[in-house]
Design an enzyme around this catalytic site. Structure first.
Site, PDB file in Angstrom:
ATOM      1  N   ASP A   1       0.869  -1.167   0.000  1.00  0.00           N
ATOM      2  CA  ASP A   1       0.000   0.000   0.000  1.00  0.00           C
ATOM      3  C   ASP A   1       0.916   1.230   0.000  1.00  0.00           C
ATOM      4  OD1 ASP A   1      -2.411   1.571   0.314  1.00  0.00           O
ATOM      5  OD2 ASP A   1      -1.886   1.792   2.427  1.00  0.00           O
TER       6      ASP A   1
ATOM      7  N   ASP B   1      -0.220   4.956   1.145  1.00  0.00           N
ATOM      8  CA  ASP B   1      -0.464   5.946   2.194  1.00  0.00           C
ATOM      9  C   ASP B   1      -0.197   5.382   3.585  1.00  0.00           C
ATOM     10  OD1 ASP B   1      -1.288   7.433   0.007  1.00  0.00           O
ATOM     11  OD2 ASP B   1      -3.392   6.921   0.301  1.00  0.00           O
TER      12      ASP B   1
ATOM     13  N   ASP C   1      -1.743  -0.536   6.119  1.00  0.00           N
ATOM     14  CA  ASP C   1      -1.943  -0.081   7.498  1.00  0.00           C
ATOM     15  C   ASP C   1      -3.394  -0.203   7.974  1.00  0.00           C
ATOM     16  OD1 ASP C   1      -2.461   2.030   5.612  1.00  0.00           O
ATOM     17  OD2 ASP C   1      -2.545   3.443   7.285  1.00  0.00           O
TER      18      ASP C   1
END
Length: 156
Positions: A8, A10, A121
């Site tokens: 991922d 961000d 996250d």
């Protein structure tokens, strides 16, 4: 055959706050919640995603993991911020073109992508339903890049 590993962006590869810090308060206030029940829309600021800095340790970790895994970016971009899509490509080209050139998938359904591992996250946008193993970056078990790399190098 190498196992497939997705990253991922961000707050995993990129430090989201570092991009926000480059905007003045007036700009940020235009995208803040206006009343009860509203949510901040800071991720809709045009140009934001191209200004972020890499998360500490991310560049080294990606290069190390790319030696033993088939690596791709698997990210989501805010629907109401069309510049985010191109900004993410610009960011990847700047920091990781040697690793992720034409190896980037932007989707709101990460569970539809097949792979062995996903480093993310949050469990949103299909992450918690990903059919491989979800490695929750920033969690107690995977607090930083060192812990992620150590774990994945044992799994190869």
């Amino acid at each position: 055959m190498k196992k497939r590993l997705f990253f991922d962006m961000d707050n995993v590869l990129v430090d989201f706050q570092s991009g926000l810090d480059k905007f003045d308060e007036e700009t940020k206030n235009r995208y803040r919640a206006k009343g009860p029940g509203d949510k901040d829309r800071l991720d809709e600021i045009p140009g934001l995603f191209g200004l972020m800095e890499p998360t500490p340790g991310a560049i080294e970790a990606v290069h190390k993991l790319a030696e033993v895994y088939d690596v791709f970016i698997l990210s989501t971009a805010p629907w109401k911020n069309p510049s985010a899509w191109s900004d993410k490509v610009t960011w990847v080209t700047k920091y990781f073109d040697d690793v992720f050139h034409k190896r980037m998938i932007i989707t709101h359904r990460k569970d539809l992508v097949e792979g062995d591992y996903l480093i993310d996250d949050r469990g949103k946008n299909g992450t918690s339903e990903f059919k491989g193993e979800w490695i929750q970056f920033g969690s107690e078990k995977f607090l930083d890049w060192n812990s992620v790399v150590e774990y994945l190098l044992k799994k190869k």
